[in-house]
Motif scaffolding. Structure first.
Motif, mmCIF file in Angstrom:
data_model
loop_
_atom_site.group_PDB
_atom_site.id
_atom_site.type_symbol
_atom_site.label_atom_id
_atom_site.label_comp_id
_atom_site.label_asym_id
_atom_site.label_seq_id
_atom_site.Cartn_x
_atom_site.Cartn_y
_atom_site.Cartn_z
ATOM 1 N N ASN A 158 -17.246 -40.044 -3.942
ATOM 2 C CA ASN A 158 -18.224 -40.385 -2.910
ATOM 3 C C ASN A 158 -18.254 -39.247 -1.885
ATOM 4 O O ASN A 158 -17.515 -39.240 -0.907
ATOM 5 N N HIS A 159 -19.128 -38.297 -2.126
ATOM 6 C CA HIS A 159 -19.155 -37.023 -1.409
ATOM 7 C C HIS A 159 -20.376 -36.968 -0.493
ATOM 8 O O HIS A 159 -21.434 -37.512 -0.828
ATOM 9 N N PRO A 160 -20.275 -36.283 0.646
ATOM 10 C CA PRO A 160 -21.420 -36.206 1.559
ATOM 11 C C PRO A 160 -22.679 -35.582 0.959
ATOM 12 O O PRO A 160 -23.779 -35.794 1.471
ATOM 13 N N ARG A 161 -22.538 -34.812 -0.107
ATOM 14 C CA ARG A 161 -23.721 -34.162 -0.709
ATOM 15 C C ARG A 161 -24.367 -35.018 -1.811
ATOM 16 O O ARG A 161 -25.372 -34.619 -2.379
ATOM 17 N N TYR A 162 -23.792 -36.169 -2.111
ATOM 18 C CA TYR A 162 -24.251 -36.972 -3.255
ATOM 19 C C TYR A 162 -25.745 -37.294 -3.154
ATOM 20 O O TYR A 162 -26.520 -37.040 -4.091
ATOM 21 N N PHE A 163 -26.157 -37.867 -2.038
ATOM 22 C CA PHE A 163 -27.556 -38.281 -1.904
ATOM 23 C C PHE A 163 -28.502 -37.086 -1.845
ATOM 24 O O PHE A 163 -29.632 -37.153 -2.330
ATOM 25 N N GLU A 164 -28.060 -35.999 -1.250
ATOM 26 C CA GLU A 164 -28.913 -34.812 -1.182
ATOM 27 C C GLU A 164 -29.265 -34.308 -2.576
ATOM 28 O O GLU A 164 -30.399 -33.889 -2.827
ATOM 29 N N ILE A 165 -28.301 -34.372 -3.482
ATOM 30 C CA ILE A 165 -28.536 -33.928 -4.863
ATOM 31 C C ILE A 165 -29.407 -34.936 -5.611
ATOM 32 O O ILE A 165 -30.352 -34.567 -6.316
ATOM 33 N N ALA A 166 -29.081 -36.232 -5.469
ATOM 34 C CA ALA A 166 -29.845 -37.260 -6.185
ATOM 35 C C ALA A 166 -31.314 -37.253 -5.769
ATOM 36 O O ALA A 166 -32.220 -37.330 -6.615
ATOM 37 N N TRP A 167 -31.583 -37.153 -4.468
ATOM 38 C CA TRP A 167 -32.979 -37.145 -4.016
ATOM 39 C C TRP A 167 -33.681 -35.847 -4.388
ATOM 40 O O TRP A 167 -34.896 -35.847 -4.647
ATOM 41 N N VAL B 22 -21.131 -45.165 3.795
ATOM 42 C CA VAL B 22 -20.499 -44.880 2.504
ATOM 43 C C VAL B 22 -18.990 -44.843 2.670
ATOM 44 O O VAL B 22 -18.446 -43.971 3.354
ATOM 45 N N MET B 23 -18.298 -45.784 2.037
ATOM 46 C CA MET B 23 -16.837 -45.760 2.032
ATOM 47 C C MET B 23 -16.365 -44.822 0.927
ATOM 48 O O MET B 23 -16.791 -44.943 -0.217
ATOM 49 N N GLU B 24 -15.491 -43.893 1.289
ATOM 50 C CA GLU B 24 -14.952 -42.998 0.272
ATOM 51 C C GLU B 24 -14.100 -43.760 -0.738
ATOM 52 O O GLU B 24 -14.038 -43.415 -1.909
ATOM 53 N N LYS B 25 -13.443 -44.813 -0.265
ATOM 54 C CA LYS B 25 -12.620 -45.666 -1.125
ATOM 55 C C LYS B 25 -12.531 -47.041 -0.487
ATOM 56 O O LYS B 25 -12.415 -47.159 0.732
#
Length: 512
Positions: free
Chosen positions: A58-67, A227-230
């Motif tokens: 669960n990384h801060p860049r996850y949504f930037e890449i998906a979108w 977003v919870m990392e864990k």
């Protein structure tokens, strides 16, 4: 209904906040970075219909890449960060990904992948090492304005592999605009009460279908995702209070772990902001759901569906309290319970759960999986067994593949599992069939004791007596064994295959 719209109307609103670090990304930042990412993908030669893969925690860049992939018309395949290099190689190859984006946080597996993925363009977010290129640095070279040929892409996800090798689910692309109407968003609003002002807490890994799709649905509406990392039970309660979260998606394991916190810990936190606690992915024991409704109020909204999208059932707390144990009534496709011959059976008769969906199953490179999941009427199943009552409410019995046949009697493990998890000394439980010379199979319960509880013969005898006091002798375990921690997916699904295989002498396989 797209982050690009909210970047214009509410640019400084947080699109998501990382719970641990507190890093906040606004809609303006998400829009600009996803535009840059879309340009980057085009520069790599990726066109609409091509595939990228994400191997990330669960990384801060996850949504930037998906979108970025979504607005470039790409399929984005999100891969579990817990897999071995060989398993990642299989999924990347099977889906046909031309680029892989990962991070050092995934662990040593990232060093094994370059040799296994020749021809795949490799990127890392955050700290980078060769031969990976920095995704952020590559992205920064491009404009923050939209690409000229935007078109809607979508996820291409893989089944969790709880009963075998994962299968890719590849829905057809529509060729429509990036902000085309989205069925999940409409259900989020109409059934679950999501709004543009919602604050959504996400305690699960984003590589799984439900967390990924629900969080992106929130961002289509313009809400904020925490977003919870864990997952941690007390931290979850603290975050709800801190951010005044009003919606979220959970699995029964989350509920169990929160309920097993000491009462004084639970009562420390104000969770009254929660208006809609969505849950699915695994059956919820009736006592667990009763306790959650008593604690949080009638805000639990349950659904039953699969990544395949062939059907969807829904039930709110009010209906559940008069139909305890149900996962709801069909919303999107007619529901049918069928016998072994594929024909429909009467109400309150167990059978395989089918949906008469207009959307065919889309298992990638697996026509045999499509065929075995489709009956003579064209109805499709996820492999679950259950029954419906006269009001059309569905009650799941278990997965067909987990059924135990002992002395010719069909036994479904779920009932015993649901009972054992209510015992105060049990943290988790799995029930499987083991070989038995006389009966064919015998019922074995594998228990994870609560922290501080001794796994000994006294506990074994106590749990055996507890089972016999609440279930018929046929359904009670013949053997109770203990494990320090059951192999459970972070989304709550139990890898029962691994436990069962150990009793049948099969070589242990990795969790996929």
């Amino acid at each position: 209904m797209h982050p690009a719209v909210h970047a214009k109307t509410r640019p400084e609103r947080p699109a998501y906040i990382m719970a641990g670090s507190g890093e906040t990304v606004t809609y303006k930042e998400l829009d600009e970075r996803s535009n840059q990412g879309a340009h980057l993908f085009r520069s790599l030669g990726l066109k609409a219909g091509d595939v990228i893969a994400l191997l990330l925690e669960n990384h801060p860049r996850y949504f930037e890449i998906a979108w970025a992939a979504q607005r470039a018309g790409l399929y984005y395949t999100c891969i579990s960060s817990k897999l071995s290099a060989g398993e990642v190689e299989y999924i990347v190859g099977d889906c046909g990904a031309q680029a892989l984006i990962t991070s050092a946080g995934v662990g040593p597996v990232v060093d094994e992948l370059p040799a296994l993925l020749p021809g795949v363009k490799l990127f890392m977010v955050g700290q980078t090492r060769e031969p990976y290129l920095s995704f952020e640095a590559a992205r920064a070279a491009f404009p923050a304005t939209p690409i000229a040929d935007e078109t809607a892409g979508t996820d291409m996800l893989y089944s969790s592999g709880t009963t075998g090798r994962p299968k890719g689910i590849k829905p057809p692309l529509t060729g429509a605009a990036i902000d085309e109407p989205n069925a999940l968003v409409m259900m989020a609003q109409g059934l679950f009460g999501f709004t543009p002002d919602s604050v959504y807490i996400s305690p699960a890994p984003l590589y799984h279908a439900a967390p990924l799709r629900w969080t992106m649905a929130v961002q289509r509406l313009g809400g904020t995702v925490i977003v919870m990392e864990k997952f941690d039970p007390e931290t979850t309660l603290a975050l709800i209070e801190k951010h005044k979260a009003d919606v979220g998606q959970f699995v029964p394991t989350h509920f169990v772990r929160m309920l097993k916190l000491p009462k004084e810990v639970r009562e420390k936190y104000d969770v009254s902001s929660m208006r809609s606690a969505v849950h699915a992915a695994a059956p919820c024991p009736i006592p667990v759901k009763e306790e959650m409704i008593a604690w949080w109020g009638p805000v639990l909204n349950e659904y039953y569906a699969g990544s395949e999208g062939n059907g969807f059932c829904f039930i709110n707390s009010t209906d559940w309290l008069t139909h305890k144990g149900s996962v709801g009534r069909a919303v999107t496709s007619p529901l049918h319970i069928c016998g072994e011959d594929g024909e429909e059976v009467p109400p309150r008769t167990e059978g395989v759960v089918y949906f008469a969906s207009e959307q065919p199953l889309a298992y990638h490179n697996a026509p045999e999986k499509v065929a075995e999941s489709t009956n003579q009427h064209g109805w499709t199943t996820l492999g679950d067994v259950g029954w419906v009552d006269e009001d059309g409410f569905l009650y799941l019995t278990d997965r067909k593949s987990f059924m135990i046949i002992s002395g010719g009697v069909n036994i479904y493990p779920q009932e015993l599992e649901n009972l054992l998890i209510t015992h105060p000394k049990v943290a988790d439980a799995a029930v499987v069939g083991a070989p038995d010379e006389e009966m064919g199979e015998k019922v074995v319960a594998v228990v994870q004791p609560m922290e501080g509880i001794e796994a000994d013969d006294d506990l074994r005898a106590e749990l055996m007596a507890f089972s016999r006091a609440n279930l018929s002798h046929v359904k009670t375990p013949k053997v109770i064994d203990f494990m320090e921690e059951l192999p459970r997916h972070a989304t709550g699904k139990l890898y029962k295959r691994l436990i069962r295989d150990a009793y049948w002498g099969k070589k242990e396989s990795r969790i996929v």
